[in-house]
Design an enzyme around this catalytic site. Sequence first.
Site, short mmCIF file in Angstrom:
data_model
loop_
_atom_site.label_atom_id
_atom_site.label_comp_id
_atom_site.label_asym_id
_atom_site.label_seq_id
_atom_site.Cartn_x
_atom_site.Cartn_y
_atom_site.Cartn_z
N LYS A 184 0.85 -1.19 0.00
CA LYS A 184 0.00 0.00 0.00
C LYS A 184 0.89 1.24 0.00
CE LYS A 184 -2.83 3.08 2.69
NZ LYS A 184 -1.97 4.18 2.21
N GLU A 259 8.51 1.22 11.92
CA GLU A 259 9.49 2.31 11.91
C GLU A 259 8.69 3.58 12.08
OE1 GLU A 259 11.26 5.32 11.24
OE2 GLU A 259 11.78 4.79 9.17
N CYS A 293 12.32 11.00 9.13
CA CYS A 293 12.13 10.51 10.49
C CYS A 293 13.39 10.61 11.32
CB CYS A 293 11.60 9.08 10.47
SG CYS A 293 12.58 7.97 9.44
N GLU A 392 8.05 15.49 17.61
CA GLU A 392 8.50 15.43 16.22
C GLU A 392 7.71 16.43 15.39
OE1 GLU A 392 9.63 11.99 13.03
OE2 GLU A 392 7.67 11.80 13.99
#
Length: 490
Positions: A184, A259, A293, A392
């Site tokens: 996906k 992750e 990230c 973040e």
Amino acid sequence: MTSQIEHIPLLNKQFINSRWVASAGSRVLDVMNPYSEERIAQVTAGDAADVDAAVKAAQQAQPDWQALGGAARAVYLDGFADSLKARCKELITLSATNNGKPLAEAGIDLDDAIACYRYYAKQAKALDARQGELVSVEMEGIEARCYHDPVGVVGLITPWNFPLVTSAWKLAPALAAGCSVVLKPSEVTPLPEQVLAEIALEIALPAGVLNLLNGDGEGIGAPLTHHPGVDKISFTGSNRVGEAVMQAAATRTASVSLELGGKSPILVMDDADPAQAADWVMAGIYFNAGQICSATSRLLVHKDVAEALYAALAERMDALTLGDPLAEGTDLGPLTSARQRDVVQRYLDIAKQEGLAVVRDAQHRTLPTQGYFLAPTLYRDVPVESRLWQEEIFGPVLCGRSVASEEEAIKLANDSAYGLAATVISGDPERARRIGRQLKAGSIWYNSEQLVLPETAWGGFKRSGIGRELGPWGLSAYLEVKHLVGPEEV
């Protein structure tokens, strides 16, 4: 802005069992160019019926794919690498258009993806030699042999910031291990990964080994993670969605690799060269407009070199060229979506409310008149209680703090809910490595940019995820270990 494109492509089919078939879904999602703010394509969002058909195709294909053996599977992996390389110019342009990253960065992404398929082609060949290895046992007259079987059918869910790279990190080891796949792509950047289905047809990958479904989390992601026929889910994305993936997998004890987020530190010690350090700091936070990230978004700089470093950073930030990702010389493109721009803007608003000390922000440059741009931003002396220090942001925003000692730098670096990556900069490589060993993170660079190599593991500690990608560890993530124990052959 009204689109100037006369014919908007409509991706209304799903790639299932090596055929493009009409999607069972009915909702249509727009795909945007983040620089022009134009709609460049539309995608029909699939639903649970598409997922079910893809999983059944993968289930049917998996035993024969496993039986081929690693050497035969390696041929197909090299085929992916060859075909990606042949489409290099097309894919770099497409990535820049759909993602907003400059051409040079898109080229790096593609090179990394190709290297990943090459690496796992070699790993697939080596896997054959490991099958049936004798295990040393002390019991007389008994032998044990070790085998490595594929997990089975895996669902791969990739993010929008590095489409071709993250799909390679998942797809290559999964295929090498003998798994069949339902992939996906992100609904934000679905265009680059469509080429994987085209390549599968071009290299005659056995039907059902790779299935690609377009759609969003509601239509494809949730049904895929809940499907009883999926043996493993590998997901890269936000913590919020990662936690939902874990919960869904837990109901049937399915394996997961996650992750997730990061809030990575970069430590600049008192023996560092401020000019060289500034280059590495810039690369760690402003690559891909900070939408990475592992972005080293927390700067911990020794007080003795802080002023020189901030001055060097300001100079380099002023020299950045913001503009059209397709133009040569562009250093920083727009954020990939209006939504992500707005998310980052909210943090900039919080910074104003908190009264953070600004080194560089939107007041120091003129932004392009179109596109989802935000100015590269740098704050200094940021309190550890600030949301910008803790959370973040996923944008071109760097927060700095001065430290008085190595011990203070290490303590503050580890004071985070995340542990994906870190960078250490020191004039003494041995000292940098010693500091790195004390940091709680999965990938730690010293005196370099963020070098992500196919041979080295990728993944984090704490809330940054579960499991590892890349290297032999990435292959192991798609394998089950089996031992056969019985009388020793005479």
